[in-house]
Design a protein around this motif. Structure first.
Motif, short mmCIF file in Angstrom:
data_model
loop_
_atom_site.label_atom_id
_atom_site.label_comp_id
_atom_site.label_asym_id
_atom_site.label_seq_id
_atom_site.Cartn_x
_atom_site.Cartn_y
_atom_site.Cartn_z
N SER A 125 33.90 46.17 83.34
CA SER A 125 33.86 45.65 81.97
C SER A 125 34.26 44.18 81.97
O SER A 125 35.01 43.73 82.85
CB SER A 125 34.81 46.45 81.08
N PHE A 126 33.72 43.46 81.02
CA PHE A 126 34.20 42.11 80.75
C PHE A 126 35.31 42.18 79.70
O PHE A 126 35.45 43.15 78.96
CB PHE A 126 33.06 41.25 80.19
N LYS A 127 36.11 41.13 79.68
CA LYS A 127 37.06 40.91 78.60
C LYS A 127 36.99 39.43 78.25
O LYS A 127 36.22 38.68 78.86
CB LYS A 127 38.46 41.35 78.99
N GLU A 128 37.75 38.99 77.30
CA GLU A 128 37.61 37.62 76.80
C GLU A 128 37.74 36.58 77.90
O GLU A 128 36.99 35.62 77.95
CB GLU A 128 38.63 37.35 75.69
N ASP A 129 38.70 36.79 78.81
CA ASP A 129 38.98 35.75 79.80
C ASP A 129 38.69 36.17 81.23
O ASP A 129 39.12 35.52 82.18
CB ASP A 129 40.43 35.27 79.69
N GLU B 142 31.13 31.35 80.74
CA GLU B 142 29.69 31.21 80.89
C GLU B 142 29.16 32.27 81.86
O GLU B 142 29.74 32.52 82.91
CB GLU B 142 29.35 29.82 81.42
N ILE B 143 28.04 32.91 81.49
CA ILE B 143 27.33 33.83 82.38
C ILE B 143 25.94 33.24 82.59
O ILE B 143 25.20 33.00 81.63
CB ILE B 143 27.22 35.25 81.79
N PRO C 93 21.36 41.68 85.00
CA PRO C 93 22.02 42.91 84.55
C PRO C 93 22.90 42.64 83.33
O PRO C 93 23.30 41.49 83.08
CB PRO C 93 22.86 43.31 85.77
N THR C 94 23.16 43.67 82.60
CA THR C 94 24.09 43.58 81.47
C THR C 94 25.33 44.41 81.78
O THR C 94 25.28 45.37 82.55
CB THR C 94 23.45 44.07 80.17
N PHE C 95 26.45 44.02 81.16
CA PHE C 95 27.73 44.64 81.47
C PHE C 95 28.45 45.01 80.17
O PHE C 95 28.24 44.38 79.12
CB PHE C 95 28.61 43.69 82.28
N GLN D 22 30.29 42.31 77.69
CA GLN D 22 30.05 40.94 78.12
C GLN D 22 29.95 39.97 76.94
O GLN D 22 30.19 38.77 77.09
CB GLN D 22 28.79 40.86 78.97
N ASP D 23 29.63 40.49 75.75
CA ASP D 23 29.55 39.64 74.56
C ASP D 23 30.93 39.10 74.15
O ASP D 23 31.03 38.10 73.42
CB ASP D 23 28.94 40.41 73.39
#
Length: 642
Positions: A543-547, A381-382, A370-372, A375-376
């Protein structure tokens, strides 16, 4: 844990998922129908009655084969219940079927008369260790009400070869009647397995000019090209490819395995460091070659990988390693495949022209990744679980595992033991059965220490039609829950959401219908229940964030170093897109799950494309169905399929 009724779901092939075990025992009506049970120990002469039933049934089948009139078909009424099921693998047709109900059974017998003519039913009295005089008394249910049957091993024939099977006869005041029947084609005349009395000589005694050695002939198995083409090309050298190749070799059909990794066994060797099989050794034997008696109960993945190498050599299999099938096209005019194979080091292309192409790249298809949102931006690491190796790099760091089936639990377990601060995200529900207790309940009487030899265990396990299988699995899961109530209560308290599988049939019912959604517990459940692995349930990553990540409930994990996507795989059909032309892919049927009769879809069966086959499943299913697929291929080669 609240529990409600649900045993009636056992009569459905594909019941809905339930969240609690059944409360009832097996109702007597599902086995005896309207008949009155008669305890088996009250039979005057059980040997005579079983022999008489088999002989009478054989006479009726012979009569029907000669004249399939309605009046002759009605002779079956005295031998079978109205609610009986006949499960058949390649003896009444060239496919797998389950015929539920007497009228459906009659129709199947009529349809097989012209081509198959199954006949000559006799008791198989060779199984003296676990069966006496060809039968044994089994308790389908020991508690109230007591339900027992007489399990009878039979031999038979049809027009193409030998048949073996197992019938379950039930004792009533009106005599013995069959509740379930199972038949399986055991060989095709002229292609019998080269084992036991048919094993190869190993040497040609006498005088032979220009004699070649055994080693020369063995080395020749790797040489394929313009003048020498394999009948069957197998893509993948895991348990599916190896089992099928050994069956084909034993039946005299040439084969070639193409394995993309440098060595046979690398498909297991390259997985995460601490992986150990969850199934016990008695369940996992390969065809013709059991694990040694000193083998551990649960096999470490590197030990299994080395065994695969040994197996390929010992069984004299033909294989190419470090090569990739690049593209395949079926030549309709000549009925062969045009297969381009590249060397992974040199890039050199070789073209072969096998008559059959078997995809044995694993039960699962391509990884579901999946994509989030954002995430970029994540600095950590993913990785999908298929690429995860070792948690040591994340000692003292935060880790998140998305997914709560076998891989998700195993990886979370590894990360915890390597010192990571681990969170596991469960998005739906999971069926959990412990390896120490639950699997023993499931495998009792078949795959266990001191149990029957593996061929007999397979016969016992696969002889169960879906409705009886559902009933037994419901009771097995009920027994498991009762025996491990503390574990399940602790998981629930920790926020873990459990389910009981489809129709409360537990783990294996989930495996054959979905191929996932379960965990065989080897210790991670305790870590979750004790809070050593943090539990997140019923939320998604917003959502992802940097950390780190932000969840849909507004909570966050910060200072996150790795996210493991234990998010499963797509349908195996998707993997074929990598090396088969699109016109073929469009013809292929979805793989796995149960059809309307209760058989697994497409795997080991017709794929939708002529001479293209799917081969997969765990070690036990690969061992068993590899023989049936080999027989299907031989039937194709002899132009027997209709």
């Amino acid at each position: 844990m609240s529990v409600s009724s649900g045993v009636e779901l056992s009569q459905l092939v594909n019941p809905p998922v339930r969240f609690d075990p059944v409360t009832e025992t097996i109702p007597i009506k599902y086995i005896y129908g309207d008949s009155i049970p008669k305890p088996i120990d009250l039979l005057d002469n059980i040997d005579l009655e079983v022999e008489s039933w088999v002989n009478g049934f054989n006479t009726v089948l012979k009569t029907i084969n000669e004249d399939p009139s309605d009046s002759n078909l009605d002779l079956l009424d005295q031998f079978l219940f109205n609610h009986a099921s006949w499960k058949d693998h390649l003896t009444l047709s060239w496919d797998f079927h389950q015929f539920h109900g007497l009228e459906n059974i009659k129709q199947s017998i009529v349809s097989q008369v012209e081509n198959f003519k199954i006949t000559n039913f006799t008791l198989d009295k060779k199984e003296t260790d676990h069966f006496k005089n060809g039968y044994k008394v089994d308790k389908l249910q020991s508690n109230d009400p007591l339900i027992e049957c007489i399990s009878v091993i039979i031999n038979a024939n049809n027009e193409f070869g030998k048949v073996i099977g197992l019938f379950r006869l039930v004792s009533t005041t009106a005599g013995l009647k069959a509740y379930t029947l199972y038949t399986r084609l055991d060989d095709i005349k002229g292609f019998e397995e080269g084992k036991r009395v048919l094993r190869p000589q190993g040497v040609n005694h006498g005088q032979h000019l220009n004699r070649t050695s055994w080693l020369d002939s063995i080395n020749d198995r790797f040489k394929w090209g313009e003048e020498k083409q394999p009948t069957v090309l197998i893509v993948g050298g895991g348990q599916g490819g190896l089992n099928l190749a050994s069956r084909l070799h034993a039946m005299g059909i040439s084969h070639l395995i193409v394995e993309k990794n440098p060595k046979i066994g690398d498909n297991w060797r390259n997985r995460y460091k601490f992986l150990v099989l969850h199934d016990p050794v008695w369940y996992d034997h390969l065809a013709y070659m059991d694990f040694p008696e000193v083998w551990p109960i649960f096999t470490p993945k590197d030990k299994l990988a080395s065994w695969f190498e040994t197996y390929a050599e010992s069984m004299e299999l033909s294989y190419w390693t470090n090569k990739t099938v690049e593209h395949s096209v079926f030549d309709e005019k000549n009925n062969v495949w045009k297969v381009k194979i590249s060397d992974n080091d040199t890039g050199k292309i070789v073209e072969l022209f096998p008559r059959h192409l078997v995809m044995a790249t694993g039960h699962s298809g391509e990884p579901n990744i999946p994509t989030f949102k954002n995430q970029d931006k994540f600095k950590g690491e993913i990785v999908h679980s298929s690429k995860y190796k070792n948690g040591k790099l994340f000692e003292g760091k935060n880790a998140l595992v998305i997914g709560c089936c076998n891989s998700g639990h195993d990886i979370s377990h590894d990360l915890y033991e390597q010192g990571a601060k681990t969170t596991i995200l469960q998005r739906s529900t999971t069926c959990v059965v412990s390896s120490e207790f639950g699997l023993k309940v499931t495998n009792r009487g078949t795959y266990e220490e001191g149990g029957p030899r593996v061929e007999l265990a397979d016969l016992l396990a696969h002889s169960v039609p879906i409705k009886l299988q559902n009933l037994l699995q419901q009771q097995q899961y009920k027994t498991t829950i009762e025996g491990e109530s503390e574990l399940y209560d602790a998981l629930t308290k920790a926020g873990f959401k459990l389910d009981a599988g489809f129709g409360a049939t537990g783990l294996f019912g989930k495996y054959v219908r979905r191929g996932g959604g379960y965990y065989i517990d080897v210790g991670c459940s305790k870590l979750i229940s004790e809070g050593k692995i943090t539990m997140k349930q019923g939320v998604e990553i917003e959502s992802f964030k940097e950390d780190g990540v932000i969840f849909s409930d507004g909570t966050e994990i910060n200072d996150l170093s790795i996210v493991v996507l234990a998010t499963g795989y797509s349908n195996m059909k998707d993997s074929s897109k990598r090396f088969v032309e699109s016109e073929v892919v469009d013809k292929l049927k979805p793989v796995w799950g149960l059809d309307e009769e209760g058989e697994i879809k497409t795997m080991w069966r017709d794929s939708g494309q002529k001479a293209f086959w799917f081969m997969g499943g765990n070690l036990a299913l690969s061992r068993y169905f590899s023989k049936l697929l080999a027989l299907k291929i031989i039937a194709y080669e002899k132009d027997l399929l209709s």
